[in-house]
Design a protein around this motif. Structure first.
Motif, PDB file in Angstrom:
ATOM      1  N   MET A 144       0.845  -1.188   0.000  1.00 52.26           N
ATOM      2  CA  MET A 144       0.000   0.000   0.000  1.00 52.26           C
ATOM      3  C   MET A 144       0.887   1.247   0.000  1.00 52.26           C
ATOM      4  O   MET A 144       1.842   1.325   0.775  1.00 52.26           O
ATOM      5  CB  MET A 144      -0.891  -0.009   1.245  1.00 52.26           C
ATOM      6  N   GLY A 145       0.569   2.171  -0.880  1.00 52.53           N
ATOM      7  CA  GLY A 145       1.315   3.417  -0.939  1.00 52.53           C
ATOM      8  C   GLY A 145       0.541   4.556  -0.298  1.00 52.53           C
ATOM      9  O   GLY A 145      -0.695   4.608  -0.378  1.00 52.53           O
ATOM     10  N   PHE A 146       1.271   5.454   0.340  1.00 54.10           N
ATOM     11  CA  PHE A 146       0.673   6.650   0.937  1.00 54.10           C
ATOM     12  C   PHE A 146       1.478   7.878   0.543  1.00 54.10           C
ATOM     13  O   PHE A 146       2.718   7.836   0.515  1.00 54.10           O
ATOM     14  CB  PHE A 146       0.683   6.569   2.471  1.00 54.10           C
ATOM     15  N   ASP A 147       0.780   8.962   0.284  1.00 51.55           N
ATOM     16  CA  ASP A 147       1.393  10.286   0.202  1.00 51.55           C
ATOM     17  C   ASP A 147       1.733  10.706   1.639  1.00 51.55           C
ATOM     18  O   ASP A 147       1.267  10.092   2.604  1.00 51.55           O
ATOM     19  CB  ASP A 147       0.387  11.254  -0.443  1.00 51.55           C
ATOM     20  N   LEU A 148       2.525  11.764   1.783  1.00 54.10           N
ATOM     21  CA  LEU A 148       2.925  12.198   3.122  1.00 54.10           C
ATOM     22  C   LEU A 148       2.197  13.463   3.571  1.00 54.10           C
ATOM     23  O   LEU A 148       1.364  13.429   4.466  1.00 54.10           O
ATOM     24  CB  LEU A 148       4.439  12.406   3.168  1.00 54.10           C
ATOM     25  N   ASP A 149       2.507  14.608   2.944  1.00 56.35           N
ATOM     26  CA  ASP A 149       1.933  15.882   3.376  1.00 56.35           C
ATOM     27  C   ASP A 149       0.415  15.886   3.236  1.00 56.35           C
ATOM     28  O   ASP A 149      -0.122  15.679   2.141  1.00 56.35           O
ATOM     29  CB  ASP A 149       2.500  17.038   2.551  1.00 56.35           C
ATOM     30  N   VAL A 167      -1.886   2.818   8.761  1.00 57.34           N
ATOM     31  CA  VAL A 167      -0.664   2.043   8.542  1.00 57.34           C
ATOM     32  C   VAL A 167      -0.768   0.693   9.249  1.00 57.34           C
ATOM     33  O   VAL A 167      -0.404  -0.350   8.681  1.00 57.34           O
ATOM     34  CB  VAL A 167       0.567   2.828   9.031  1.00 57.34           C
ATOM     35  N   GLU A 168      -1.274   0.687  10.464  1.00 54.08           N
ATOM     36  CA  GLU A 168      -1.396  -0.555  11.220  1.00 54.08           C
ATOM     37  C   GLU A 168      -2.373  -1.515  10.553  1.00 54.08           C
ATOM     38  O   GLU A 168      -2.167  -2.742  10.569  1.00 54.08           O
ATOM     39  CB  GLU A 168      -1.838  -0.261  12.653  1.00 54.08           C
ATOM     40  N   ALA A 169      -3.445  -0.992   9.967  1.00 50.56           N
ATOM     41  CA  ALA A 169      -4.412  -1.848   9.286  1.00 50.56           C
ATOM     42  C   ALA A 169      -3.754  -2.610   8.141  1.00 50.56           C
ATOM     43  O   ALA A 169      -4.000  -3.806   7.940  1.00 50.56           O
ATOM     44  CB  ALA A 169      -5.586  -1.011   8.758  1.00 50.56           C
ATOM     45  N   VAL A 170      -2.913  -1.911   7.398  1.00 49.13           N
ATOM     46  CA  VAL A 170      -2.210  -2.560   6.289  1.00 49.13           C
ATOM     47  C   VAL A 170      -1.254  -3.620   6.820  1.00 49.13           C
ATOM     48  O   VAL A 170      -1.210  -4.760   6.326  1.00 49.13           O
ATOM     49  CB  VAL A 170      -1.446  -1.521   5.443  1.00 49.13           C
ATOM     50  N   ARG A 171      -0.491  -3.284   7.822  1.00 42.88           N
ATOM     51  CA  ARG A 171       0.512  -4.207   8.362  1.00 42.88           C
ATOM     52  C   ARG A 171      -0.167  -5.408   9.036  1.00 42.88           C
ATOM     53  O   ARG A 171       0.302  -6.542   8.913  1.00 42.88           O
ATOM     54  CB  ARG A 171       1.432  -3.483   9.334  1.00 42.88           C
ATOM     55  N   ALA A 172      -1.271  -5.169   9.733  1.00 41.53           N
ATOM     56  CA  ALA A 172      -1.995  -6.265  10.378  1.00 41.53           C
ATOM     57  C   ALA A 172      -2.570  -7.234   9.348  1.00 41.53           C
ATOM     58  O   ALA A 172      -2.740  -8.418   9.628  1.00 41.53           O
ATOM     59  CB  ALA A 172      -3.111  -5.711  11.262  1.00 41.53           C
ATOM     60  N   GLY A 173      -2.841  -6.701   8.153  1.00 40.68           N
ATOM     61  CA  GLY A 173      -3.351  -7.542   7.078  1.00 40.68           C
ATOM     62  C   GLY A 173      -2.253  -8.231   6.289  1.00 40.68           C
ATOM     63  O   GLY A 173      -2.524  -8.837   5.246  1.00 40.68           O
ATOM     64  N   ARG A 186       7.217  -0.490  -8.762  1.00 38.92           N
ATOM     65  CA  ARG A 186       8.360  -1.287  -8.304  1.00 38.92           C
ATOM     66  C   ARG A 186       8.071  -1.935  -6.964  1.00 38.92           C
ATOM     67  O   ARG A 186       8.432  -3.089  -6.732  1.00 38.92           O
ATOM     68  CB  ARG A 186       9.602  -0.390  -8.201  1.00 38.92           C
ATOM     69  N   PHE A 187       7.406  -1.206  -6.085  1.00 41.48           N
ATOM     70  CA  PHE A 187       7.069  -1.710  -4.756  1.00 41.48           C
ATOM     71  C   PHE A 187       5.950  -2.744  -4.830  1.00 41.48           C
ATOM     72  O   PHE A 187       5.797  -3.569  -3.929  1.00 41.48           O
ATOM     73  CB  PHE A 187       6.659  -0.541  -3.871  1.00 41.48           C
ATOM     74  N   GLY A 188       5.164  -2.675  -5.905  1.00 44.43           N
ATOM     75  CA  GLY A 188       4.011  -3.561  -6.031  1.00 44.43           C
ATOM     76  C   GLY A 188       2.799  -3.070  -5.273  1.00 44.43           C
ATOM     77  O   GLY A 188       1.952  -3.867  -4.833  1.00 44.43           O
ATOM     78  N   ALA A 189       2.672  -1.741  -5.133  1.00 46.57           N
ATOM     79  CA  ALA A 189       1.542  -1.178  -4.388  1.00 46.57           C
ATOM     80  C   ALA A 189       0.231  -1.444  -5.115  1.00 46.57           C
ATOM     81  O   ALA A 189       0.090  -1.126  -6.297  1.00 46.57           O
ATOM     82  CB  ALA A 189       1.737   0.328  -4.205  1.00 46.57           C
ATOM     83  N   ALA A 190      -0.717  -2.032  -4.407  1.00 47.40           N
ATOM     84  CA  ALA A 190      -2.023  -2.315  -4.995  1.00 47.40           C
ATOM     85  C   ALA A 190      -2.909  -1.077  -4.996  1.00 47.40           C
ATOM     86  O   ALA A 190      -3.839  -0.966  -5.799  1.00 47.40           O
ATOM     87  CB  ALA A 190      -2.706  -3.438  -4.230  1.00 47.40           C
ATOM     88  N   ALA A 191      -2.627  -0.142  -4.091  1.00 47.07           N
ATOM     89  CA  ALA A 191      -3.401   1.102  -4.001  1.00 47.07           C
ATOM     90  C   ALA A 191      -2.479   2.215  -3.525  1.00 47.07           C
ATOM     91  O   ALA A 191      -1.445   1.959  -2.908  1.00 47.07           O
ATOM     92  CB  ALA A 191      -4.585   0.947  -3.056  1.00 47.07           C
ATOM     93  N   TYR A 192      -2.864   3.440  -3.853  1.00 49.50           N
ATOM     94  CA  TYR A 192      -2.101   4.608  -3.412  1.00 49.50           C
ATOM     95  C   TYR A 192      -3.060   5.616  -2.825  1.00 49.50           C
ATOM     96  O   TYR A 192      -4.070   5.981  -3.452  1.00 49.50           O
ATOM     97  CB  TYR A 192      -1.335   5.233  -4.575  1.00 49.50           C
TER      98      TYR A 192
END
Length: 202
Positions: free
Chosen positions: A1-6, A86-92, A136-142
Motif C-alpha cells: 500500500m502506498g501513501f502520500d505524506l503531506d 498504517v497498522e491496518a495494512v501491516r496487520a493484514g 516497483r514496490f508492487g503497491a495495490a493502491a495509493y
C-alpha cells in the motif's frame, strides 16, 4: 500500500508555514504562508515561482531546504487516523511505502519523528512521476489528498484512494476520477478491510 505524506499521513502545515515565514524574512520578499499551506502538493519550485523571479528560484529552494529540518520537521504532527491506517495494512500482512514530493531527507525525518511504521520512503516525485516507485514496490493502491495523487496511482497501476484532507473536497476528488474517496484516514481501516474481503472473494 502506498501513501502520500503531506496532508495524507502528516499534517505539515505549521512546519511548512514556519519555513516560508523564515524564508520570507531572509529574502526580504513577502510570502503568504497561510495561502501556501492551503494548496500543498506541487513541488517546492512551483510554489516559489508564485513569489520570485525564475532566476532566483533555485537558490531560494536550496535555502528553504536548509531551513526545513530545524524549523519545519519538529512541529509536524500525524493526521487523524494515520497510525491506524498504517497498522491496518501491516496487520493484514501488507507492506507500506510513502511516496512524496518532499525531498527524501525531510520525508524520512518526518516519518521517523512521527514513528510511522513504513517499509520504504521515496521522495522528490510528484504526480505521475510517483508511478514507477509504486509499481516497483508492487503497491495495490495509493492513498493521497491531491488530484495529482490520482495520476500517481494510475501511473503505478494502483487503485486511487483519496482523502479530503488537502486542498480538494470529496466531490472534487471524485470528479477527478478517484476510485475511492474518503473524508479522512479515520475511514481507511473500514474501507481497507472491506476491500481485502472483496479481493479475497474474487
Amino acid at each position: 500500500m502506498g501513501f502520500d505524506l503531506d496532508m495524507t499521513l502528516a499534517d505539515t502545515r505549521s512546519g511548512i508555514a514556519a519555513v516560508y515565514d523564515e524564508l520570507s524574512v531572509r529574502l526580504g520578499v513577502r510570502m503568504d504562508s497561510a495561502a501556501i499551506v492551503r494548496r500543498l502538493g506541487p513541488p517546492l519550485e512551483m510554489e516559489l515561482a508564485n513569489w520570485l523571479p525564475v532566476e532566483e528560484i533555485a537558490a531560494a529552494a536550496d535555502l528553504f531546504r536548509e531551513i526545513y529540518p530545524d524549523k519545519g520537521v519538529p512541529v509536524h504532527t500525524a493526521m487523524a487516523g494515520a497510525y491506524e491506517a498504517v497498522e491496518a495494512v501491516r496487520a493484514g500482512g501488507g507492506r507500506v511505502i510513502v511516496v512524496t514530493g518532499k525531498n527524501i531527507r525531510d520525508a524520512v525525518g518526518t516519518v521517523e519523528l512521527l514513528g510511522l511504521a513504513v517499509d520504504e520512503v521515496v521522495g522528490s516525485v510528484f504526480g505521475a512521476a510517483k508511478g514507477s516507485a509504486l509499481a516497483r514496490f508492487g503497491a495495490a493502491a495509493y492513498v493521497g489528498d491531491h488530484v495529482a495523487d490520482i495520476e500517481a496511482a494510475r501511473a503505478g497501476g494502483a487503485v486511487s484512494v483519496t482523502v479530503a484532507t488537502g486542498p480538494y473536497t470529496v466531490g472534487e476528488l471524485r470528479d477527478h476520477g478517484a476510485d475511492v474517496t474518503l473524508g479522512d484516514l479515520t475511514e481507511f481501516a473500514t474501507w481497507f478491510a472491506d476491500w481485502r474481503r472483496r479481493d479475497e472473494l474474487r
